[in-house]
Design an enzyme around this catalytic site. Structure first.
Site, PDB file in Angstrom:
ATOM      1  N   HIS A 236       0.823  -1.202   0.000  1.00  6.62           N
ATOM      2  CA  HIS A 236       0.000   0.000   0.000  1.00  6.62           C
ATOM      3  C   HIS A 236       0.862   1.259   0.000  1.00  6.62           C
ATOM      4  O   HIS A 236       0.709   2.095  -0.876  1.00  6.62           O
ATOM      5  CB  HIS A 236      -1.037   0.037   1.117  1.00  6.62           C
ATOM      6  CG  HIS A 236      -1.765   1.340   1.107  1.00  6.62           C
ATOM      7  ND1 HIS A 236      -2.605   1.705   0.081  1.00  6.62           N
ATOM      8  CD2 HIS A 236      -1.684   2.424   1.904  1.00  6.62           C
ATOM      9  CE1 HIS A 236      -3.027   2.934   0.269  1.00  6.62           C
ATOM     10  NE2 HIS A 236      -2.478   3.403   1.376  1.00  6.62           N
ATOM     11  N   TYR A 240       2.219   5.538  -2.468  1.00  5.94           N
ATOM     12  CA  TYR A 240       2.680   6.892  -2.146  1.00  5.94           C
ATOM     13  C   TYR A 240       4.139   7.081  -2.543  1.00  5.94           C
ATOM     14  O   TYR A 240       4.571   8.191  -2.820  1.00  5.94           O
ATOM     15  CB  TYR A 240       2.413   7.215  -0.673  1.00  5.94           C
ATOM     16  CG  TYR A 240       0.931   7.156  -0.446  1.00  5.94           C
ATOM     17  CD1 TYR A 240       0.116   8.135  -1.001  1.00  5.94           C
ATOM     18  CD2 TYR A 240       0.336   6.065   0.167  1.00  5.94           C
ATOM     19  CE1 TYR A 240      -1.257   8.038  -0.919  1.00  5.94           C
ATOM     20  CE2 TYR A 240      -1.044   5.965   0.258  1.00  5.94           C
ATOM     21  CZ  TYR A 240      -1.833   6.954  -0.286  1.00  5.94           C
ATOM     22  OH  TYR A 240      -3.194   6.854  -0.228  1.00  5.94           O
ATOM     23  N   HIS A 387      -7.956   1.721 -12.249  1.00  4.41           N
ATOM     24  CA  HIS A 387      -7.610   2.727 -11.245  1.00  4.41           C
ATOM     25  C   HIS A 387      -6.108   3.018 -11.249  1.00  4.41           C
ATOM     26  O   HIS A 387      -5.687   4.164 -11.302  1.00  4.41           O
ATOM     27  CB  HIS A 387      -8.053   2.247  -9.860  1.00  4.41           C
ATOM     28  CG  HIS A 387      -7.370   2.939  -8.724  1.00  4.41           C
ATOM     29  ND1 HIS A 387      -7.715   4.211  -8.332  1.00  4.41           N
ATOM     30  CD2 HIS A 387      -6.349   2.558  -7.924  1.00  4.41           C
ATOM     31  CE1 HIS A 387      -6.933   4.574  -7.324  1.00  4.41           C
ATOM     32  NE2 HIS A 387      -6.093   3.595  -7.053  1.00  4.41           N
ATOM     33  N   PHE A 388      -5.269   1.965 -11.197  1.00 13.06           N
ATOM     34  CA  PHE A 388      -3.868   2.323 -10.997  1.00 13.06           C
ATOM     35  C   PHE A 388      -3.148   2.737 -12.279  1.00 13.06           C
ATOM     36  O   PHE A 388      -2.013   3.181 -12.217  1.00 13.06           O
ATOM     37  CB  PHE A 388      -3.091   1.298 -10.153  1.00 13.06           C
ATOM     38  CG  PHE A 388      -2.981  -0.104 -10.668  1.00 13.06           C
ATOM     39  CD1 PHE A 388      -2.214  -0.399 -11.774  1.00 13.06           C
ATOM     40  CD2 PHE A 388      -3.601  -1.137  -9.986  1.00 13.06           C
ATOM     41  CE1 PHE A 388      -2.081  -1.699 -12.216  1.00 13.06           C
ATOM     42  CE2 PHE A 388      -3.473  -2.445 -10.425  1.00 13.06           C
ATOM     43  CZ  PHE A 388      -2.711  -2.728 -11.544  1.00 13.06           C
ATOM     44  N   HIS A 389      -3.832   2.676 -13.411  1.00  8.57           N
ATOM     45  CA  HIS A 389      -3.224   3.302 -14.591  1.00  8.57           C
ATOM     46  C   HIS A 389      -3.516   4.795 -14.681  1.00  8.57           C
ATOM     47  O   HIS A 389      -2.807   5.507 -15.381  1.00  8.57           O
ATOM     48  CB  HIS A 389      -3.629   2.589 -15.880  1.00  8.57           C
ATOM     49  CG  HIS A 389      -2.902   1.288 -16.029  1.00  8.57           C
ATOM     50  ND1 HIS A 389      -3.273   0.170 -15.357  1.00  8.57           N
ATOM     51  CD2 HIS A 389      -1.801   0.950 -16.734  1.00  8.57           C
ATOM     52  CE1 HIS A 389      -2.429  -0.812 -15.642  1.00  8.57           C
ATOM     53  NE2 HIS A 389      -1.522  -0.362 -16.475  1.00  8.57           N
ATOM     54  N   ARG A 450      -9.715  -9.210 -13.724  1.00  5.44           N
ATOM     55  CA  ARG A 450      -8.354  -8.789 -14.038  1.00  5.44           C
ATOM     56  C   ARG A 450      -7.491 -10.037 -14.154  1.00  5.44           C
ATOM     57  O   ARG A 450      -7.907 -11.133 -13.798  1.00  5.44           O
ATOM     58  CB  ARG A 450      -7.802  -7.845 -12.973  1.00  5.44           C
ATOM     59  CG  ARG A 450      -7.506  -8.524 -11.643  1.00  5.44           C
ATOM     60  CD  ARG A 450      -6.981  -7.543 -10.602  1.00  5.44           C
ATOM     61  NE  ARG A 450      -5.589  -7.181 -10.844  1.00  5.44           N
ATOM     62  CZ  ARG A 450      -4.794  -6.659  -9.916  1.00  5.44           C
ATOM     63  NH1 ARG A 450      -5.236  -6.472  -8.685  1.00  5.44           N
ATOM     64  NH2 ARG A 450      -3.542  -6.335 -10.194  1.00  5.44           N
ATOM     65  N   ARG A 451      -6.268  -9.905 -14.674  1.00  5.57           N
ATOM     66  CA  ARG A 451      -5.308 -11.001 -14.769  1.00  5.57           C
ATOM     67  C   ARG A 451      -5.946 -12.227 -15.409  1.00  5.57           C
ATOM     68  O   ARG A 451      -5.858 -13.330 -14.875  1.00  5.57           O
ATOM     69  CB  ARG A 451      -4.800 -11.368 -13.376  1.00  5.57           C
ATOM     70  CG  ARG A 451      -4.061 -10.236 -12.702  1.00  5.57           C
ATOM     71  CD  ARG A 451      -3.616 -10.604 -11.317  1.00  5.57           C
ATOM     72  NE  ARG A 451      -2.502  -9.768 -10.898  1.00  5.57           N
ATOM     73  CZ  ARG A 451      -1.932  -9.834  -9.703  1.00  5.57           C
ATOM     74  NH1 ARG A 451      -2.360 -10.694  -8.823  1.00  5.57           N
ATOM     75  NH2 ARG A 451      -0.922  -9.072  -9.411  1.00  5.57           N
TER      76      ARG A 451
END
Ligand code: HEM
Ligand code: CU
Length: 588
Positions: A236, A240, A387-389, A450-451
């Site tokens: 996590h 950041y 989201h994380f792209h 996903r995956r």
């Protein structure tokens, strides 16, 4: 004696010049290593996007890639770890050194590079020989080769090396300027590295205590749930560690590049401290769907996770206002005139502003996933990589690209071979990622996993299962192709400039921002000879009790460590008392 003084002086200047030139060469090496990793990783991304659009390119790529999952492991490891670690380990040493007018410990900085490079080569080796298709999370009991885990261990340890370098430089600076506040870029870099130093304990412990001995044959089984818990203790906060270096550029440089000032230096400091404190204890929100720990804790994790919205909103307002100020200084009028008046023709500014815009969407979807109830709808669907792209894949990647547009000329003394192509790369990235992310989030709501190598299904089955998500899946594929173009444009500019950019006599200075209410400059002890002495920014200690309080980074670190231990002991306790002994799986 006047003559003697002059020669001594110029000898000192020569040393200074040579040292500064060495540091520039190393910074360039960090950039090249990082962007080379991204080049390999990002060239596989669009194949994954095509997979979701129903196009299976993998048989044609045999034997370079033997399966979708091998490619996906390479993509995740190179982009998520190798790319970000190299760029960050370069930037967060080089920028503070220039801001303070000091020289970093070169031996340490080079050692960090060597450790990470050795780790990255071992990872490449083990991923390309298809022995380690365990995806970027390397969850046990999926089993990779020992070379993979040892490479990951070296890479992780190398990524922490900037921390002691920063501590040393800050101590020297503090010693010379008693009572003054750490200049902002150094402060932000240090807090980022303190956060990462604590955070990486999880993954390093998982590797050293569980995975390395297991892969080397000292143990025959592994405990998956303990592995996952330790992984997310790092996994996590790593988000950041992806974000904060981009913030260093937004807070520390962007306002100056855009033609204005940073509206608040203390708010930048507060943001970094809040990100540090809130990111460490909440990693187990990635385990909402794992068994074995109390629902009370899951509730507490949701509340703590939502707190991260606070520093994100502070950033949105502070950066937004700084940009508005810049736009108005440049003559922009009215509600949106300031936005149009920003220097859009500067690819270094355009890339960062576009990155900041995508982050609004990334932050919003993060709130969905951070909530235990809502997360159940999107868990393990392509909503998550959607989201994380728009976070690491855009905010971090585009900001680093934007930084390279001024930094490569600064480091090499060569000018960008094409401003237009640089602009095209960030606009295409922005457009491609927007289309891609829209499709991913939308298809995720239909439950597309996903995956999953769904393009390898027989066409009739693909249509029965995913026909209802036809439109969003087509968007995923189209976005992927646009991103291929963006990547191509970027690498022509990046490598083209390093190799063929025309050499000038003028070296672009580092665009350190200035803040309102701040001191205009530091008289630098060790002026660097062949570049403009940078000007740090800082709220005057007497003006900001907040900034003065936040100077106590040791106490902040200690407090965060205590809170993190308090959060993890109750989660790990039952796992340690009910060990599972899982044999390894090699699936692909
Ligand atoms: C996963 C596409 C760039 C990091 C994925 C997936 C797709 C994709 C479709 C999901 C695959 C699946 O779940 O089966 C792309 C495209 C890119 C790109 C088209 C444009 C060049 C990036 C960048 C980063 C990144 C710049 C980070 C800096 C990741 C990570 C995963 C991933 C960490 C997760 C891998 C896993 O689930 O193990 N990418 N990506 N990607 N991507 Fe990207
Ligand atoms: Cu998280």
């Amino acid at each position: 004696s006047a003559v003697l003084k002059t020669t001594q002086f110029s000898a000192a200047r020569l040393d200074e010049g040579a040292l500064a030139a060495t540091e520039r060469r190393w910074m360039l090496a960090f950039l090249i290593a990082g962007f080379t990793a991204l080049m390999i990783g990002a060239s596989i991304g669009p194949l994954q996007a095509l997979n979701y659009g129903g196009i299976n390119a993998y048989p044609a790529l045999h034997p370079v890639l033997k399966s979708y999952y091998q490619g996906l492991t390479i993509h995740g490891v190179l982009n998520g770890y190798v790319f970000t670690f190299f760029i960050t380990s370069g930037l967060l040493v080089y920028l503070p050194a220039r801001e303070l007018g000091l020289h970093p410990n070169l031996l340490l900085w080079r050692s960090g590079f060597v450790l990470m490079a050795a780790g990255a080569l071992m990872l490449l080796w083990s991923m390309f020989d298809n022995s380690s298709s365990v995806l970027w999370t390397f969850y046990p009991p999926l089993q990779a080769s020992a070379v993979f885990y040892l490479g990951m261990t070296l890479l992780s340890i190398g990524s922490i090396v900037p921390l002691p370098i920063l501590l040393e430089m800050r101590a020297t600076w503090k010693h010379r300027r008693r009572g003054e506040l750490t200049p902002l870029v150094t402060y932000m870099s240090l807090v980022t590295m303190l956060m990462w130093g604590l955070a990486s304990i999880g993954a390093v412990a998982e590797l050293l205590l569980q995975l390395d001995p297991w892969a080397l044959g000292f143990t025959s089984t592994v405990d998956p749930i303990i592995g996952r818990t330790l992984f997310w203790l790092t996994g996590h906060p790593i988000v950041y560690f992806w974000l904060m270096p981009a913030y260093v550029s937004w807070y520390g440089l962007l306002s100056r590049q855009a033609g204005g000032k940073l509206v608040s230096d203390p708010m930048a400091r507060l943001t970094f401290v809040l990100l540090f404190v809130f990111s460490l204890p909440v990693g187990s929100h990635h385990q909402f769907d794992d068994p074995g720990f109390s629902p009370i804790w899951r509730g507490i994790l949701v509340a703590l996770t939502m707190s991260v919205a606070l520093p994100s909103l502070i950033t949105a307002f502070t950066i937004g206002l700084s940009l508005e100020f810049a736009g108005r200084v440049r003559g922009g009028k009215g509600w949106f005139g300031w936005f149009r008046a920003l220097p859009w023709s500067n690819p270094g500014v355009a890339g960062q502003v576009l990155a900041a815009i995508t982050f609004i969407f990334g932050g919003a979807t993060g709130v969905v996933q951070g909530s235990w109830q809502l997360d159940n709808i999107v868990h393990n669907t392509i909503f998550i990589p959607g989201h994380f792209h728009v976070t690491v894949g855009s905010v971090t990647a585009m900001t680093f690209m934007a930084v390279s547009f001024w930094m490569v000329p600064h480091l090499t003394g060569r000018s960008l071979i094409s401003r237009r192509l640089a602009l095209a790369s960030v606009w295409l990235w922005f457009a491609g990622m927007s289309i891609f992310a829209l499709g991913m989030h939308w298809a995720g709501l239909f439950g597309v996993p996903r995956r999953a190598w769904i393009s390898a299904l027989p066409p009739s089955e693909y249509h029965t299962l995913y026909g209802m998500a036809h439109v969003p899946l087509a968007l995923v594929a189209i976005g992927g192709v646009v991103l291929w173009l963006a990547t191509f444009c970027f690498y022509v500019v990046f490598f083209g400039t390093i190799l063929f950019g025309s050499r000038g006599t003028y070296r672009e200075p580092i665009p350190f921002a200035r803040a309102f209410g701040g001191r205009e400059s530091y008289a630098i002890d060790l002026p660097l000879t062949d570049e403009t002495t940078p000007v740090g920014i800082v709220a005057h200690p007497a003006l900001s009790p907040l900034a003065r309080t936040l100077e106590h980074v040791g106490l902040i670190t200690l407090g965060t460590a205590v809170v993190t231990a308090a959060a993890y002991i109750p989660i790990l306790w039952p796992f340690v008392h009910h060990l599972t002994h899982a044999p390894g799986w090699i699936v692909w």
